[in-house]
Design a protein around this motif. Structure first.
Motif, PDB file in Angstrom:
ATOM      1  N   ARG A 142       2.287  13.383  -3.768  1.00  0.00           N
ATOM      2  CA  ARG A 142       2.615  11.952  -3.562  1.00  0.00           C
ATOM      3  C   ARG A 142       1.361  11.133  -3.856  1.00  0.00           C
ATOM      4  NH1 ARG A 142       5.425  15.142  -0.646  1.00  0.00           N
ATOM      5  NH2 ARG A 142       7.639  14.731  -0.351  1.00  0.00           N
ATOM      6  N   GLU A 172       0.648   8.219  -5.554  1.00  0.00           N
ATOM      7  CA  GLU A 172       0.426   6.768  -5.519  1.00  0.00           C
ATOM      8  C   GLU A 172      -0.038   6.298  -4.140  1.00  0.00           C
ATOM      9  OE1 GLU A 172       3.386   4.258  -7.351  1.00  0.00           O
ATOM     10  OE2 GLU A 172       2.943   2.706  -5.869  1.00  0.00           O
ATOM     11  N   LYS A 173       0.727   6.734  -3.117  1.00  0.00           N
ATOM     12  CA  LYS A 173       0.418   6.334  -1.743  1.00  0.00           C
ATOM     13  C   LYS A 173      -0.987   6.849  -1.363  1.00  0.00           C
ATOM     14  CE  LYS A 173       2.708   8.627   1.346  1.00  0.00           C
ATOM     15  NZ  LYS A 173       1.855   9.480   2.179  1.00  0.00           N
ATOM     16  N   HIS A 229      -3.985   5.133  -3.285  1.00  0.00           N
ATOM     17  CA  HIS A 229      -4.272   3.768  -2.833  1.00  0.00           C
ATOM     18  C   HIS A 229      -5.288   3.797  -1.687  1.00  0.00           C
ATOM     19  CE1 HIS A 229      -2.715  -0.439  -2.977  1.00  0.00           C
ATOM     20  NE2 HIS A 229      -3.559  -0.472  -1.963  1.00  0.00           N
ATOM     21  N   GLU A 251       0.826  -1.214   0.000  1.00  0.00           N
ATOM     22  CA  GLU A 251       0.000   0.000   0.000  1.00  0.00           C
ATOM     23  C   GLU A 251       0.860   1.262   0.000  1.00  0.00           C
ATOM     24  OE1 GLU A 251      -3.884  -1.758   2.389  1.00  0.00           O
ATOM     25  OE2 GLU A 251      -2.211  -0.909   3.492  1.00  0.00           O
ATOM     26  N   LEU A 252       2.045   1.153   0.600  1.00  0.00           N
ATOM     27  CA  LEU A 252       2.931   2.319   0.651  1.00  0.00           C
ATOM     28  C   LEU A 252       3.729   2.481  -0.645  1.00  0.00           C
ATOM     29  CD1 LEU A 252       4.299   2.030   4.314  1.00  0.00           C
ATOM     30  CD2 LEU A 252       2.541   3.567   3.466  1.00  0.00           C
ATOM     31  N   ARG A 311       8.972   4.360 -14.802  1.00  0.00           N
ATOM     32  CA  ARG A 311       7.555   4.022 -14.810  1.00  0.00           C
ATOM     33  C   ARG A 311       6.915   4.553 -16.091  1.00  0.00           C
ATOM     34  NH1 ARG A 311       4.357   6.250  -9.971  1.00  0.00           N
ATOM     35  NH2 ARG A 311       5.266   4.516  -8.870  1.00  0.00           N
ATOM     36  N   VAL A 339      -1.648   2.778  -8.983  1.00  0.00           N
ATOM     37  CA  VAL A 339      -0.359   2.885  -9.685  1.00  0.00           C
ATOM     38  C   VAL A 339      -0.569   3.578 -11.028  1.00  0.00           C
ATOM     39  CG1 VAL A 339       1.504   1.544 -10.745  1.00  0.00           C
ATOM     40  CG2 VAL A 339       0.578   0.855  -8.519  1.00  0.00           C
ATOM     41  N   SER A 374       8.521   5.771  -5.491  1.00  0.00           N
ATOM     42  CA  SER A 374       7.646   6.753  -6.115  1.00  0.00           C
ATOM     43  C   SER A 374       8.102   8.146  -5.624  1.00  0.00           C
ATOM     44  CB  SER A 374       6.192   6.450  -5.766  1.00  0.00           C
ATOM     45  OG  SER A 374       5.341   7.339  -6.420  1.00  0.00           O
ATOM     46  N   ASN A 375       7.180   8.984  -5.148  1.00  0.00           N
ATOM     47  CA  ASN A 375       7.592  10.304  -4.651  1.00  0.00           C
ATOM     48  C   ASN A 375       7.696  10.335  -3.136  1.00  0.00           C
ATOM     49  OD1 ASN A 375       7.580  11.171  -7.218  1.00  0.00           O
ATOM     50  ND2 ASN A 375       5.812  12.536  -7.043  1.00  0.00           N
ATOM     51  N   SER A 376       7.585   9.189  -2.510  1.00  0.00           N
ATOM     52  CA  SER A 376       7.622   9.147  -1.042  1.00  0.00           C
ATOM     53  C   SER A 376       8.948   8.580  -0.553  1.00  0.00           C
ATOM     54  CB  SER A 376       6.475   8.287  -0.511  1.00  0.00           C
ATOM     55  OG  SER A 376       5.244   8.817  -0.925  1.00  0.00           O
TER      56      SER A 376
END
Lengths: 113, 610
Positions: free
Chosen positions: B94, B96-97, B100, A33-34, A87, B191, A59-61
């Motif tokens: 941010r 994607e996170k 979800h 999920e993260l 990606r 995603v 990703s961006n985190s």
């Protein structure tokens, strides 16, 4: 070469390939999920000394993860100079899920309150 | 009445947005089992509407029992016919996170027939980098309204308020596309949408990486950490001191005005010693709670707290704790009360419990007068190594270190002999971007925390104070503490303390120190017939020496005070924060027994050596 996330050196990128059996299902779900899911590119941003948790970008985190968890995440290093997978901005191989969901009248009808 | 709930993942800017929408006029809503606050506020610009702020969570799939309680409450809320809409906040930077989680929420809303609005926060950050979010397109893909906004600048808030004004609880969602979607489908969709609508984060992360290179540097990072922790410590001790003095002064002044007007002596004594002293006993903690909450809030808001937790995690893990335990434990060296509040930032319930165990063993400032008295009595003011080391200073250091060491040993043992995987969480910590803190919400949060202490723990503390006063005052109306119920109680438990060479007077002083540890000194002074012993130790030091108390008994008392949890404020707060009556009761009994055994061993050991 397949290794674990913990073994990725500072500044190095890797592609996540999966998880070991030691990782509990609930943590696996949370990691997914993260953003830590197979196929995702991860960069080790900082690897402080003395066994401190390491800092990874996905990703961006940015997350710090301790060794017990990072050692349960399998990854393949992206060697320096190699073209790093990026990606795709096109729709994923999974059929465009949202379109499929919207286009399924049976589901819509079944779920209507 | 329109009711909406605001939900989102941690670090999505949820609280700031909530404060903007409600104008900071909020109260803590009552949700069973949730240890973190669920706040509720009336919307400023939407008449007859209220907003609930749900705790930040990464997922509707709980991975601990505590998270499960929060998720269960969310489901309960979804079944509430009063709920008009769910506002799901996502971080536009941010995607994607955030997506979800947002998709999980949308699915639940579709299943429950609730309206959902996605709030794409931090749009101002996108604008800083000349980027934008295609909200209409994302909205079309999600099938729900997407409002781009900024909780920081206020951009987009009028559109949100307009949307909230037209909400109707009876109007169920027309589309229910996601109700049957599987987790895998939602994940793939998140995603995909993040790739399509999310920003390129290279520029965003670059600045964060540069600053992290300094704060997490093996050498400089350590120095900065020590400097920041020193500031935090100073804030509790020094910055709060003027306000603490002012509170004590004001209560003293008020007592001076009111007490002489009361004619009947018992009522006068009650007002003076129970009511005003009782008020002072817990109100004096308020500035410390306020200042520490503010400083910890600044650290959290700026993003440094996550870095500090990372730095401390490895050494503390050896003792069963987490990096997030460090700040509460350090605060505990000043006072356990703000420290227990600071432990709220620990997301793992088990690690929070272990931190609760460690905090009362940190050598708090209330122990200082007791240590000073006993060290001045039994340790000569000599120096060693050519004047480099003062023996009294060394003794003080050792007794401080002893408390911390016992705390670490206790958590280490408890974490190894007990196991509760359902309550434990691994160290997977988001490193939020560095930001300038927003002052108004921080100040409001600190004030709310102080108010919480007064209303929740203050009542218990006050009644215990009144009870101890009653025992010490009657039946001889305060004429002789030794002949009071408290004195008799001291004689009753005297056999307990005799094995370590302490008579009933020390037993009475120990009983009275239950109100606050430093009360031990004043009470002992009264027992020895010395007034104002808490202001000037010297006559009491001479009296104790003349009474023939051995060095073994003195050291035993030091050890007893380092370990025993005889602080009613700490116990009362532990009860409210843990939501359990059993935990403070068990800790009180266990630390009392441990303190007694260690003191007894110390007595025999020191006397044998001496």
């Amino acid at each position: 070469m397949t290794t674990t996330l913990w073994d990725i050196a500072e500044g190095q990128a890797a592609i996540l390939t999966g998880y070991t059996d030691r990782l509990e299902q609930r943590y696996l779900t949370r990691l997914t999920e993260l953003g830590f899911h197979p196929g995702e590119r991860v960069v080790c941003m900082h690897a402080p000394r003395f066994g401190a948790p390491r800092v990874f970008r996905v990703s961006n985190s940015v997350f710090s993860i301790e060794d017990t968890i990072a050692r349960c995440i399998r990854a393949t290093r992206i060697e320096a100079g190699a073209a790093a997978p990026t990606r795709s901005t096109a729709k994923s191989p999974v059929t465009s899920t949202v379109d499929a969901l919207h286009a399924d009248p049976a589901r819509t009808a079944a779920a209507a309150p | 009445m329109t009711t909406a709930v605001l939900i989102g993942s941690p670090n999505s800017g949820k609280s700031l947005l909530f404060n903007r929408l409600t104008g900071l006029h909020q109260k803590v809503a009552n949700f069973p089992g949730i240890t973190v606050d669920v706040t509720e506020g009336a919307l400023l610009h939407v008449p007859d509407a209220r907003l609930l702020d749900f705790p930040g969570t990464y997922s509707l799939h709980a991975i601990s029992r505590e998270e499960q309680i929060a998720v269960d409450n969310f489901h309960r809320l979804m079944a509430d016919p009063e709920l008009s809409a769910v506002l799901c906040i996502i971080d536009s930077t941010r995607m994607e996170k955030s997506l979800h989680f947002a998709l999980q929420v949308i699915r639940e809303c579709h299943r429950s027939g609730k309206q959902v609005v996605v709030l794409a926060n931090m749009i101002d950050v996108l604008h800083e980098y000349d980027m934008n979010l295609d909200a209409p397109a994302l909205s079309a893909r999600l099938g729900v309204p997407v409002l781009p906004l900024s909780g920081r600048t206020g951009e987009g808030l009028p559109a949100l308020e307009q949307a909230l004004g037209t909400l109707d609880a009876s109007a169920a969602q027309a589309t229910a596309s996601f109700a049957e979607a599987s987790d895998t489908e939602l994940h793939d969709l998140a995603v995909e949408l993040a790739a399509e609508y999310g920003m390129n984060g290279e520029v965003l992360v670059r600045n964060q990486t540069r600053i992290d290179a300094f704060f997490l540097h093996s050498v400089f990072g350590g120095f900065v950490f020590v400097a920041i922790m020193y500031l935090l410590f100073q804030s509790i001790f020094t910055w709060a001191a003027p306000a603490m003095d002012a509170i004590q002064g004001s209560i003293g002044w008020l007592a001076d005005q009111v007490v002489p007007l009361i004619g009947w002596a018992p009522l006068r004594d009650f007002m003076s010693d129970a009511v005003f002293s009782g008020l002072g006993a817990f109100l004096v903690f308020v500035p410390q709670i306020f200042v520490l909450t503010l400083v910890v809030g600044i650290m959290e808001d700026s993003g440094y707290m996550a870095r500090a937790a990372l730095i401390c995690h490895r050494p503390l893990r050896a003792f069963g704790l987490t990096g997030k335990s460090f700040v509460p434990m350090l605060s505990g060296v000043a006072c356990a009360i703000p420290a227990i509040y600071a432990a709220r930032s620990i997301d793992s319930p088990r690690k929070r419990f272990l931190t609760y165990l460690a905090i009362p063993l940190m050598p708090c400032s209330a122990r200082l007068p007791v240590y000073t008295l006993l060290i001045a009595t039994f340790i000569p003011a000599d120096t060693a190594l050519g004047g480099l080391i003062g023996l009294q200073g060394l003794a003080m250091f050792l007794v401080y270190f002893f408390g911390m060491a016992v705390g670490m040993i206790v958590t280490s043992i408890v974490s190894r002999v007990t196991s509760d995987p359902d309550q434990d969480l691994p160290f997977i910590l988001e490193m939020p971007p560095y930001r300038l803190p927003s002052w108004r919400p921080l100040l409001r949060h600190a004030w709310n925390r102080a108010k919480h202490f007064i209303t929740k723990a203050g009542v218990v503390i006050f009644w215990v104070t009144v009870t101890v006063w009653f025992l010490g005052y009657f039946p001889n109306y305060g004429a002789d503490l030794g002949q009071s119920y408290l004195g008799n109680l001291g004689r009753l438990i005297d056999p307990l303390f005799q094995p370590m060479g302490l008579d009933w007077r020390y037993a009475v002083a120990i009983l009275s120190s239950f109100l606050a540890r430093e009360v031990f000194v004043g009470t002992l002074g009264t027992m020895f017939g010395i007034e104002g012993a808490d202001e000037n130790f010297v006559p009491l030091v001479d009296q104790i020496r003349d009474s023939g108390l051995t060095i073994g008994s003195g050291f035993a008392l030091l050890v007893f005070f380092a370990v025993a949890l005889q602080c009613v404020s700490t116990l009362a707060l532990l009860r409210t924060e843990s939501g359990s009556r059993r935990l403070p009761a068990q800790m009180f009994a266990a630390y009392g027994a441990l303190a007694y055994v260690l003191a007894l061993i110390t007595y025999h050991l020191v006397n044998a050596l001496a």
